[in-house]
Design an enzyme around this catalytic site. Structure first.
Site, PDB file in Angstrom:
ATOM      1  N   TYR A   1       0.801  -1.117   0.135  1.00 22.64           N
ATOM      2  CA  TYR A   1      -0.058   0.045  -0.128  1.00 22.64           C
ATOM      3  C   TYR A   1       1.001   1.109  -0.034  1.00 22.64           C
ATOM      4  CZ  TYR A   1      -3.784   3.067   1.564  1.00 22.64           C
ATOM      5  OH  TYR A   1      -4.797   3.728   1.801  1.00 22.64           O
TER       6      TYR A   1
ATOM      7  N   GLN B   1       1.293   4.607   0.155  1.00 20.78           N
ATOM      8  CA  GLN B   1       0.508   6.090   0.011  1.00 20.78           C
ATOM      9  C   GLN B   1       1.388   7.070   0.659  1.00 20.78           C
ATOM     10  OE1 GLN B   1      -3.267   6.576   1.946  1.00 20.78           O
ATOM     11  NE2 GLN B   1      -2.244   7.792   3.353  1.00 20.78           N
ATOM     12  N   THR B   2       2.157   6.980   1.882  1.00 23.51           N
ATOM     13  CA  THR B   2       3.080   7.984   2.240  1.00 23.51           C
ATOM     14  C   THR B   2       4.420   8.086   1.437  1.00 23.51           C
ATOM     15  OG1 THR B   2       2.372   7.147   4.430  1.00 23.51           O
ATOM     16  CG2 THR B   2       4.297   8.216   4.193  1.00 23.51           C
TER      17      THR B   2
ATOM     18  N   SER C   1       1.057  12.884   7.158  1.00 23.84           N
ATOM     19  CA  SER C   1      -0.488  13.265   7.602  1.00 23.84           C
ATOM     20  C   SER C   1      -1.299  14.030   6.375  1.00 23.84           C
ATOM     21  CB  SER C   1      -0.276  14.097   8.599  1.00 23.84           C
ATOM     22  OG  SER C   1       0.194  13.570   9.758  1.00 23.84           O
TER      23      SER C   1
ATOM     24  N   ARG D   1      10.859 -10.634  41.938  1.00 30.22           N
ATOM     25  CA  ARG D   1      12.040  -9.621  42.402  1.00 30.22           C
ATOM     26  C   ARG D   1      11.672  -9.174  43.955  1.00 30.22           C
ATOM     27  NH1 ARG D   1      17.183  -8.735  40.921  1.00 30.22           N
ATOM     28  NH2 ARG D   1      17.971  -6.542  41.536  1.00 30.22           N
TER      29      ARG D   1
ATOM     30  N   THR E   1       1.922   6.696  15.015  1.00 35.75           N
ATOM     31  CA  THR E   1       1.995   7.392  13.826  1.00 35.75           C
ATOM     32  C   THR E   1       1.047   7.249  12.751  1.00 35.75           C
ATOM     33  OG1 THR E   1       4.323   7.751  14.472  1.00 35.75           O
ATOM     34  CG2 THR E   1       3.615   8.539  12.422  1.00 35.75           C
TER      35      THR E   1
ATOM     36  N   GLU F   1      -1.837   5.378  10.454  1.00 33.23           N
ATOM     37  CA  GLU F   1      -3.248   5.430  10.427  1.00 33.23           C
ATOM     38  C   GLU F   1      -3.800   6.661  11.110  1.00 33.23           C
ATOM     39  OE1 GLU F   1      -5.696   3.721   8.992  1.00 33.23           O
ATOM     40  OE2 GLU F   1      -4.004   2.671   7.938  1.00 33.23           O
TER      41      GLU F   1
ATOM     42  N   ASP G   1      -1.632  10.418  12.474  1.00 31.66           N
ATOM     43  CA  ASP G   1      -0.544  10.653  13.798  1.00 31.66           C
ATOM     44  C   ASP G   1      -1.582  11.110  14.967  1.00 31.66           C
ATOM     45  OD1 ASP G   1       1.816  12.156  14.446  1.00 31.66           O
ATOM     46  OD2 ASP G   1       0.190  13.532  14.957  1.00 31.66           O
TER      47      ASP G   1
END
Lengths: 639, 639
Positions: free
Chosen positions: B112, B114-115, B121, B285, B397, B399, B401
């Site tokens: 995919y 896109q960016t 954004s 612990r 970030t 889907e 920001d």
């Protein structure tokens, strides 16, 4: 803004033949190396640095600068930073004469073996034993349990020939608690571990480069014998009688003040690096807001970006100034110790413990926040921020776990409060508590947003808040019949009171700094703006504290927020200058997003092709694992 | 607590022949592999998973489960999660018939794209062009600038044969904005990039394993031609006339609601993993507090540990329940869309955007907090937490920001407030705003700490706080003559109002859940305690909001804090059960510190020896770089 020259050492660095250094000490391939290759690369750099240190006849301080410039954790950090200081600080004259010359020449390489698998913060719970054998005049060092294995010491895993080992001193049937012993670990002939010693690396840590260049180690002893004179600072007679040395216990606190003071300075540097990257990139990156086909808005112009970034910029300066002040405090403490004046030690110790905790916690979170401020590209290793984060965060744990340290501060505050009526005057950073009556009654007089610009107004609000939170804790504590139960039950509130106190220290030292002359035209004005940003962003973040203690009204809180917004607009025009003033070289910064000339996209594109995955067009594994899928042969494929 | 069986899929996993899987899908060596070896390992696992999916005839949902169980980001995530859904959602019937059968059989592998390097954004700012050529009935795909390079798409770098590429549609001189196009990238014969296509990997990312198993890629087009029918969802006639398709734009929002709903569920899972590790290790612990030589105190018994850990445990449950509710919301939205009812879409969209932002931000920070809660050992890769952090954070970030999304929520809230007088009733998660008068006037009636246990009291306080913060923002906005200037200037405050609204949604959905029947003896009681912890820790954290809006008094805030402390003591006895109920296998959890049987120290010791540095006693590089130092030969050594 030359007066803000952040690293005086940068000037010295120029003499280290920078161009050659960039090749020898290249950093850009670190995240692509396997563990073994990364470690070998670190050994190579350490050797090269040592060679240069000898050739250039660098002073100890200059050598330290060069190593910090190499910017890759290595065994040498522990040799010089922990092994030698431990011998210097805890050894006798005789031990100094025997061990220090060898250590200074690196004829032996040492580490500091304190932490064990089962014990970190609780040093008194260490399990390794050093049993005195009067027959042979030796100590027998032994690891009686799995959890007594030494775990974490840097430089131990693969390199150190010697270690200062902390172990329980046993004479006869008596346990004298934990002491330091010089123990040889590896042969000086062939580097193999000596008989009875099991030693190795503890494995991969956070990040891909980061601290994986360090051989943090594990170590087990099976009845290893060392001569009596290798126990540090103490004396055991031939007859097995344990005699306290006359070295005052308080000296240890002096060393702690020193170490923690350097950690605060380092916090400022690390934070400044992250802020420099995020600020520069925020000025390069544009997104949304294009009008009439013009360029989009620089993300640094968005108020959401400013409200996250500028308080961190202000914090970097604030931590720098409090770090400078801590340097003064250390010299003051040292002078007093020499005059056998121990009166200020507890306060100085609480103060440095609190500042170590507060500045490192803030810095760790701030580095990650700066990464987020760089958007998606901040997630790339070559942004420099992932590695900076991974290599920085251990600081929150070592030299005192940050939560444990804050509880020590809280304990000191409660003690100070309890002595208020006794005529014992609180000193140093707790002096404000002496004005108890005033601080319980004072009312903030802010009526307009600009009233928040007055240092005296800010200081009083922070003092009143810190004091009232301490008093509230003390009041709640007094309801418990067993004070320790109360301290334990109320510890989350006590942490908050301790933080309020530490924030006050930073604010007040920043204000003090501004009362001095600051050279450089307009520099002071910029620093004043940042000081206000620092204080008011804290006030906004902890508004609940200020309002519920009636230090300020909700209306005054809203005015502070309004003023803060105005201040961001005043920071904006000088933001780039304020980070350039840190004076980091591109090589040291190690960030594509933060490069000085702002040519970010070109460099991102060029860097991408360096990844080993791009060595071939068709990736290794295609024929075995992708082709059978595409050709529908997967059912019969041998995987 | 079988009723809380966190992963229904775990049961199905049993059928995947777990023992064999542990070998095929081993995870313990991931952080030690070089980038190339890690990537090849990922290809191998993806092929093996695909083989099993075919052999076992798994449904699409079951196949998804298997891949999530493999727990290593791979190109297949994008092929199934983005490429196929994009074609299904935006393609025509004809395109479905042509492309989907090949994609389902993996005869083609898609991603995919896109960016871009310069735009994330702001999708409408993408620069890649798709120019229609009426002469040949083709589109010419081109990268006109450096910043138009596709950057980040997973699976693109080395594997995908095809991509859905987002580009500006140009017909004649007209720019029709951004649309999707199916483009073949690599030869199906020999996997080499097709002419005009430059493609590669963008390089190392945060962490050492984490997302480095993914070939996030870069892609440039030099006038690459594709047939007209490979444009998705739209139709361009032979004559170059651009005609809107009749697929309603709103469908895109439906898909967004779906994707973000799964992200919220995933946040709950990731948070639960981190909390499970930190809780189990906190019970193993021990440090300090030994009395009369007995064992030391389990760190989980310290109030400071509880006050940091238990709110995260409560958040894991809270996010799970709000995730379940979002699933219902998605089916509701889908049904309405099918009936052409778009009325609830804006509210549903704002709600999912806000919850995606809030839950992922909290989870990212919480994973790191859990690491800190594990002390020094949390810094080891085999604690599982460093890698979980590094692999999780991109969720903040992608889907959308998280800051951009919150601003969308704020915008929706301001719109809702502005319409309050108009008779238009706020719906869904904003319905509370319809009770404006009551929420502005109501006074919290808490008088004793236990009054804070009443769900109605909590709900009203959260509603009043969220509403009053929105109203305050609206009031301040109205002072600006240009609303956009005001929105920009006040955006930091608007973010806080949006967060308050999102927290209210989570609190209210948790309370709704508790009004239902919950099977299992005592389970409901535990969930009620956690619900109160969730709400009251938020109230304490955001005390400034609640007090300055006069929703509660400072005294009531102190009572809430008191009640919170009591609740921690009630969580403590069931803490382990509450994380065991998540039902993670040791293999899936992938953490030495979080292993089910608690045999932590033994496993840490065993794991250490697996590091490649421990293959040899004397490390590679010793002879070249350490020996010359020790033997004082460094000046003449060839480095």
């Amino acid at each position: 803004m030359e007066a803000l020259d952040y690293h005086a050492e940068e000037r010295r660095k120029a003499e280290f033949d920078l161009e050659e250094m960039k090749i020898v000490f290249r950093k850009d391939n670190r995240t692509m190396l396997s563990r073994k290759d990364l470690f070998k690369d670190t050994l190579r750099k350490a050797a090269h640095a040592w060679k240069r240190i000898i050739e250039l006849r660098l002073s100890e301080e200059e050598a330290h600068m060069l190593r910090s410039y190499v910017d890759q954790p290595a065994f040498t950090d522990l040799h010089w930073g922990m092994f030698i200081p431990a011998i210097k600080g805890q050894g006798t004259e005789e031990q100094h004469e025997k061990w220090l010359p060898m250590a200074y020449k690196m004829q032996i390489i040492g580490c500091y073996a304190q932490t064990e698998l089962g014990h970190g913060s609780n040093v008194q719970g260490l399990e390794t034993t050093a049993t005195f054998d009067p027959q042979t005049d030796e100590f027998v060092i032994h690891s009686p349990t799995l959890t007594s294995s030494k775990w974490w010491p840097g430089g131990l895993g693969k390199v150190s020939t010697h270690a200062v080992v902390y172990a329980r001193l046993i004479t006869g049937a008596q346990d004298h608690g934990v002491h330091g012993f010089i123990v040889q670990l590896r042969s000086l002939d062939d580097h193999s571990p000596l008989p009875g010693i099991t030693v190795g690396d503890i494995g991969m840590k956070f990040g891909s480069g980061a601290y994986n260049s360090m051989d943090n180690g594990l170590l087990r002893f099976d009845h290893v014998r060392i001569p009596r004179n290798q126990m540090l600072m103490r004396f055991v007679t031939r007859e097995g009688k344990f005699v306290q040395s006359d070295v005052p216990r308080q000296l240890v606190y002096g060393t702690m003040v020193y170490v923690r003071q350097t950690i605060v300075s380092d916090a400022s540097c690390a934070l400044a690096r992250a802020v420099c990257i995020a600020t520069r990139y925020s000025a390069v990156r544009r997104q949304f807001g294009s009008q009439n086909g013009g360029p989009e808005t620089q993300v640094i112009d968005y108020k959401t970006q400013q409200s996250r970034l500028f308080p961190l910029l202000a914090s970097a300066y604030a931590f720098r100034f409090v770090g400078e002040w801590l340097k003064w405090l250390y010299t003051d403490v040292t002078q007093r110790l020499q005059a056998n004046d121990f009166s200020t030690l507890p306060e100085a110790h609480a103060c440095t413990a609190g500042l170590k905790s507060m500045t490192t916690s803030v810095t760790a979170d701030a580095i990650e926040e700066c990464r987020k401020l760089c958007g998606g590209h901040g997630y790339l290793s070559n942004s420099g921020l992932p590695e900076l984060f991974a290599v920085y965060i251990p600081t929150c744990t070592y030299e005192g776990d940050n939560v444990v340290l804050l509880l020590q501060v809280a304990r000191f505050l409660m003690k100070t409060v309890s002595q208020l009526g006794s005529g014992k005057k609180p000193v140093g950073t707790t002096a404000y508590m002496g004005r108890a009556e005033h601080l319980m009654q004072c009312r903030c007089e802010v009526e307009r947003a600009e009233d928040w610009l007055k240092p005296s107004v800010i200081l009083e609000a922070f003092e009143a808040r810190a004091f009232r939170m301490s008093i509230a804790c003390a009041k709640n504590l007094s309801k418990f019949s067993n004070p320790e139960d109360g301290f334990s039950e109320l510890s989350p509130d006590l942490l908050e009171a301790a933080i309020a106190h530490c924030q006050l220290i930073v604010v007040s030292k920043y204000i003090e700094k501004l009362q001095q002359d600051i050279p450089g035209k307009g520099v002071k004005r910029q620093l004043e703006i940042l000081c206000n940003v620092y204080a008011l962003h804290l006030l906004h973040k902890h508004l609940g504290d200020f309002v519920t203690t009636s230090c300020i009204t909700p209306k005054q809180g809203a005015l502070a927020n309004e003023q803060l917004r105005l201040l961001y607009s005043q920071v904006r025009p000088n933001a780039i200058t304020l980070v350039d003033a840190f004076n980091y070289t591109d090589h040291y910064l190690g960030s594509v997003l933060g490069c000085y000339n702002g040519n970010v996209y070109q460099r991102l594109y060029e860097e991408a092709w360096k990844d080993p995955l791009n060595d071939t067009v068709v990736p290794d594994g295609y024929l075995e694992y992708v082709w059978p899928i595409l050709k529908q042969h997967i059912r019969t494929a041998r995987l």
